[in-house]
Design an enzyme around this catalytic site. Structure first.
Site, PDB file in Angstrom:
ATOM      1  N   GLU A  63      -0.752  10.821   0.629  1.00 17.17           N
ATOM      2  CA  GLU A  63      -2.016  10.078   0.957  1.00 17.17           C
ATOM      3  C   GLU A  63      -2.167   9.655   2.253  1.00 17.17           C
ATOM      4  O   GLU A  63      -3.475   9.701   2.893  1.00 17.17           O
ATOM      5  CB  GLU A  63      -2.215   9.024  -0.118  1.00 17.17           C
TER       6      GLU A  63
ATOM      7  N   HIS B 161      -1.486  -2.356   6.145  1.00 17.20           N
ATOM      8  CA  HIS B 161      -0.651  -1.567   7.253  1.00 17.20           C
ATOM      9  C   HIS B 161      -0.089  -2.478   8.134  1.00 17.20           C
ATOM     10  O   HIS B 161       0.169  -1.855   9.350  1.00 17.20           O
ATOM     11  CB  HIS B 161      -1.722  -0.706   7.928  1.00 17.20           C
TER      12      HIS B 161
ATOM     13  N   ASP C 110      -5.707   1.380  -5.226  1.00 18.66           N
ATOM     14  CA  ASP C 110      -5.032   1.168  -3.870  1.00 18.66           C
ATOM     15  C   ASP C 110      -5.422   0.073  -3.564  1.00 18.66           C
ATOM     16  O   ASP C 110      -6.092  -0.969  -4.031  1.00 18.66           O
ATOM     17  CB  ASP C 110      -5.875   2.354  -2.852  1.00 18.66           C
TER      18      ASP C 110
ATOM     19  N   ASP D 126       0.905  -1.063   0.021  1.00 20.21           N
ATOM     20  CA  ASP D 126       0.095  -0.149   0.094  1.00 20.21           C
ATOM     21  C   ASP D 126       0.779   1.099   0.064  1.00 20.21           C
ATOM     22  O   ASP D 126       1.355   1.593   1.027  1.00 20.21           O
ATOM     23  CB  ASP D 126      -0.847  -0.091   1.329  1.00 20.21           C
TER      24      ASP D 126
END
Length: 369
Positions: A223, A324, A244, A189
């Protein structure tokens, strides 16, 4: 109009190059130069904003209504919060990610004059010293410290190295490609999204199809901290598609295979007509896909709309497991997205009345009743 041939070796090579280039939000100059050099090799003209967001232009038969494809170069990271008497550093996150995924990470600290290697560790890191307290201590950013690989005994030693509050910390990606198509790494990401965008540009470069209107490939740099595509859009753009990650987790419909078309995220629904156009293209060209809605998620699109841009928006995703954190994707999703984007840019803009920002009622669409 056809799905363009995809150079898999190119896409994976540029993905590895991006993953090995540190770029936490606020420390993105190096990765900007990497992408600029790649655009030069592909012969794609581009411009940079003051801060370094990139706008690359692929000319079509008409200037408007133009389309845009956006991905972001910045990743999660950290910054120094305080210099500690034990010679270590307190840190705070850059972007939103959980401290449990920072524990044990190898990192690079960037100072005003150089860099230093180190590790992010819990305050109680040794089982031989703390026993069961290693397991019972809470996982939190204020329970972490950065141990540098330098002979440091206190704050004075840190200051001699030129280390200050606010210095950036980049977390190693540690990418791994598997023969069966899986890709494991931090920062997929949105380095994978950037690789998809560049892979689409490579396909356009190799085949030279005639596009009905201009297409802008945008690469943003903030972002992860909420700024996104707020200042890089030209006025002629009527449609924007963001690339994304889509979260493959319980309660979600994303998958690590095929393209995931997002219908909404935490900022609201995406444009009805543009999302259906992408879904129809998937069906027409046999591109595996699924739909999803995200609760705790926002993308470059939210920033663009909040900045006042009036345009149709959509979000296409590669399914990612462990977002993440320690992330995993599959090549099939990247391949599917490049295929979808390659036919999207060859298709005409949905509504010619959108050549101008304001127009008459004639030609304005209506949703089915």
């Amino acid at each position: 109009m056809r799905v363009l041939p995809i150079d898999q070796r190119y896409v994976l090579d540029i993905l590895m190059k991006l993953l090995h280039t540190p770029s936490p939000s606020g420390y993105t100059d190096r990765v900007v130069h990497v992408v600029c050099e790649e655009l030069k090799r592909l012969g794609v003209p581009f411009e940079l904003t003051r801060l370094g967001a990139i706008r690359a232009t692929v000319r079509g038969a008409a200037r408007a209504p133009a389309r845009a494809i956006v991905s972001h170069l910045d990743t999660l990271g950290a910054q120094v919060k305080a210099l500690k008497p034990n010679g270590r550093l307190e840190v705070v996150p850059v972007g939103h990610w959980n401290a449990r995924f920072a524990e044990g990470a190898r990192v690079t600290l960037f100072t005003d004059g150089g860099s230093h290697r180190g590790s992010l560790l819990p305050l109680k890191a040794s089982g031989h010293t703390f026993g069961p307290e290693v397991d019972s201590q809470p996982s939190a950013w204020n329970n972490l410290e950065l141990r540098l690989d330098e002979p440091l005994g206190g704050i004075e030693d840190l200051m001699k190295l030129g280390i200050y509050v606010g210095d950036f910390v980049a977390v190693d990606a540690n990418p791994e490609l598997s023969d069966n198509g899986f890709i494991n790494s931090r920062h997929l990401d949105d380095k994978a999204g950037v690789a998809v965008a560049l892979g689409t540009l490579k396909a356009l470069h190799d085949t030279r199809p005639t596009l009905p209107s201009d297409v802008y490939f945008l690469f943003t740099i903030l972002e992860e901290v909420g700024v996104g595509a707020s200042a890089v859009l030209p006025d002629t753009v009527a449609e924007m598609v963001a690339i994304d990650n889509g979260t493959t987790a319980p309660g979600q419909n994303s998958a690590e295979y095929g393209a995931t078309i997002a219908m909404a995220d935490s900022s609201g629904p995406f444009d009805y007509h543009l999302t259906r156009r992408l879904l129809l293209l998937c069906k027409e060209f046999g591109i595996a896909h699924q739909r999803d809605v995200f609760r705790y998620y926002r993308s470059d699109i939210a920033a663009a709309l909040q900045a006042g841009h009036d345009l149709r928006t959509a979000l296409v995703c590669f399914g990612i497991d462990g977002s993440h954190g320690w992330e995993r994707i599959h090549w099939n999703a990247l391949e599917s997205l490049i295929g979808l984007l390659s036919v999207y840019v060859q298709s005409g803009a949905m509504f010619q009345r959108e050549r101008e920002a304001l127009g008459p009622q004639d030609g304005f669409p209506i949703q089915p009743q």
